[in-house]
Design an enzyme around this catalytic site. Sequence first.
Site, short mmCIF file in Angstrom:
data_model
loop_
_atom_site.label_atom_id
_atom_site.label_comp_id
_atom_site.label_asym_id
_atom_site.label_seq_id
_atom_site.Cartn_x
_atom_site.Cartn_y
_atom_site.Cartn_z
N LYS A 64 -13.49 122.38 86.41
CA LYS A 64 -12.31 122.39 87.28
C LYS A 64 -11.37 123.54 86.92
O LYS A 64 -10.90 124.27 87.78
CB LYS A 64 -11.56 121.05 87.18
N ARG A 80 -6.05 111.05 89.12
CA ARG A 80 -7.11 110.52 88.27
C ARG A 80 -7.22 109.01 88.36
O ARG A 80 -8.07 108.43 87.72
CB ARG A 80 -6.78 110.88 86.83
N ARG A 89 -17.31 124.20 73.56
CA ARG A 89 -15.92 124.65 73.58
C ARG A 89 -15.16 124.10 72.37
O ARG A 89 -14.29 124.77 71.82
CB ARG A 89 -15.23 124.22 74.87
N ARG A 94 -9.07 121.78 70.80
CA ARG A 94 -8.82 120.53 71.51
C ARG A 94 -9.50 119.39 70.76
O ARG A 94 -10.73 119.34 70.68
CB ARG A 94 -9.34 120.61 72.96
N ARG A 132 -13.95 109.80 77.24
CA ARG A 132 -13.39 110.50 78.42
C ARG A 132 -14.29 110.27 79.63
O ARG A 132 -13.80 110.03 80.74
CB ARG A 132 -13.26 112.00 78.14
P1 AP5 Z 1 -13.56 123.63 82.29
O1 AP5 Z 1 -13.42 124.59 83.40
O2 AP5 Z 1 -12.51 123.58 81.26
O3 AP5 Z 1 -13.81 122.15 82.87
P2 AP5 Z 1 -12.78 121.05 83.30
O4 AP5 Z 1 -13.42 120.28 84.38
O5 AP5 Z 1 -11.45 121.66 83.55
O6 AP5 Z 1 -12.79 120.17 81.97
P3 AP5 Z 1 -11.61 119.61 81.06
O7 AP5 Z 1 -12.03 119.66 79.65
O8 AP5 Z 1 -10.33 120.20 81.42
O9 AP5 Z 1 -11.74 118.10 81.44
P4 AP5 Z 1 -10.75 116.97 81.59
O10 AP5 Z 1 -10.62 116.72 83.02
O11 AP5 Z 1 -11.19 115.83 80.74
O12 AP5 Z 1 -9.43 117.50 80.85
P5 AP5 Z 1 -7.90 117.53 81.25
O13 AP5 Z 1 -7.31 118.66 80.57
O14 AP5 Z 1 -7.74 117.40 82.71
O15 AP5 Z 1 -15.00 123.88 81.64
C1 AP5 Z 1 -15.40 123.19 80.47
C2 AP5 Z 1 -16.23 124.14 79.60
O16 AP5 Z 1 -17.44 124.48 80.29
C3 AP5 Z 1 -15.53 125.47 79.31
O17 AP5 Z 1 -15.83 125.87 78.02
C4 AP5 Z 1 -16.11 126.42 80.36
O18 AP5 Z 1 -16.13 127.74 79.90
C5 AP5 Z 1 -17.52 125.87 80.52
N1 AP5 Z 1 -18.06 126.07 81.87
C6 AP5 Z 1 -17.38 125.99 83.05
N2 AP5 Z 1 -18.21 126.20 84.10
C7 AP5 Z 1 -19.43 126.42 83.58
C8 AP5 Z 1 -20.72 126.69 84.15
N3 AP5 Z 1 -20.89 126.78 85.48
N4 AP5 Z 1 -21.77 126.85 83.32
C9 AP5 Z 1 -21.61 126.74 81.97
N5 AP5 Z 1 -20.43 126.49 81.36
C10 AP5 Z 1 -19.34 126.33 82.16
O19 AP5 Z 1 -7.39 116.15 80.61
C11 AP5 Z 1 -7.32 115.97 79.22
C12 AP5 Z 1 -6.66 114.63 78.91
O20 AP5 Z 1 -5.30 114.65 79.41
C13 AP5 Z 1 -7.29 113.40 79.55
O21 AP5 Z 1 -8.34 112.89 78.79
C14 AP5 Z 1 -6.09 112.46 79.62
O22 AP5 Z 1 -5.84 111.90 78.37
C15 AP5 Z 1 -4.94 113.39 79.95
N6 AP5 Z 1 -4.72 113.53 81.40
C16 AP5 Z 1 -4.82 114.70 82.13
N7 AP5 Z 1 -4.56 114.49 83.41
C17 AP5 Z 1 -4.30 113.16 83.53
C18 AP5 Z 1 -3.97 112.33 84.63
N8 AP5 Z 1 -3.85 112.84 85.88
N9 AP5 Z 1 -3.76 111.02 84.41
C19 AP5 Z 1 -3.85 110.50 83.16
N10 AP5 Z 1 -4.18 111.22 82.07
C20 AP5 Z 1 -4.38 112.55 82.25
MG MG Z 2 -9.51 121.37 82.72
#
Ligand code: AP5
Ligand code: MG
Length: 193
Positions: free
Chosen positions: A14, A89, A128, A134, A146
């Site tokens: 994402k 979410r 990562r 992280r 997660r």
């Molecule tokens: P990346 O692009 O970072 O993927 P992502 O989907 O953004 O993954 P996140 O780690 O951000 O997931 P998340 O949704 O759990 O985290 P968030 O920060 O929202 O890519 C991931 C890796 O893969 C990178 O290294 C990238 O380079 C690689 N990659 C990308 N595309 C690729 C490809 N095509 N091929 C190979 N490699 C690739 O949330 C974190 C925490 O915050 C949650 O657990 C929760 O505690 C809290 N939180 C956040 N939002 C909320 C909410 N709305 N409600 C409640 N809690 C929340």
């Molecule tokens: Mg993300």
Amino acid sequence: MLNLVLFGPPGAGKGTQSQKLIEKYGLIHLSTGDLLRGEIAQGTELGLEAKKLMDHGQLVPDEVVIGMISNKLDANKDAGGFIFDGFPRTVTQAEELDSLLESKQSSITGMIALQVDDDELLRRLLLRGKDSGRVDDANPEVIGKRIHEYNNKTAPVAEFYKKQNKFESVNGMGTVDEIFAAICAIIDKWLNK
Ligand code: AP5
Ligand code: MG
């Protein structure tokens, strides 16, 4: 206005795709994960509370993230559109987002879901985690939690947008550029409606 919900499990890509999309379409990127990590970095009370949950792979309370998104919408009144990444979410968050946008005479254009296998999610996040700092990437148990939270609380959000005929999905397993092209094709279809 183009208001896109970019959806998918942890590690689906994402954030990666959002960076490319904001450049191409001139949108504002709103990632609740990034906003929460910003609060943690600043050592705010909100950040300290959120960190306890995030480090264990658990969602933070709905009202916390809804409040953050509401502030960002108010702070970007003249924006041409938004990408919501990692939000909504829960179904409650999705309902609240609809109300917030409605109060601004706006709405969600659509959701695009990135489909990625669990094995690939784990591979990407552990990779990562080697240098991201992280805490929630470093250990397979927390990544598992997660993904569990996603399947239980977040996956139903897709149904919410399906009911509104606003749901599309793409294969999130190719190269970053292949996936970007598939997302752009959907957005361009929406824009030409
Ligand atoms: P990346 O692009 O970072 O993927 P992502 O989907 O953004 O993954 P996140 O780690 O951000 O997931 P998340 O949704 O759990 O985290 P968030 O920060 O929202 O890519 C991931 C890796 O893969 C990178 O290294 C990238 O380079 C690689 N990659 C990308 N595309 C690729 C490809 N095509 N091929 C190979 N490699 C690739 O949330 C974190 C925490 O915050 C949650 O657990 C929760 O505690 C809290 N939180 C956040 N939002 C909320 C909410 N709305 N409600 C409640 N809690 C929340
Ligand atoms: Mg993300």
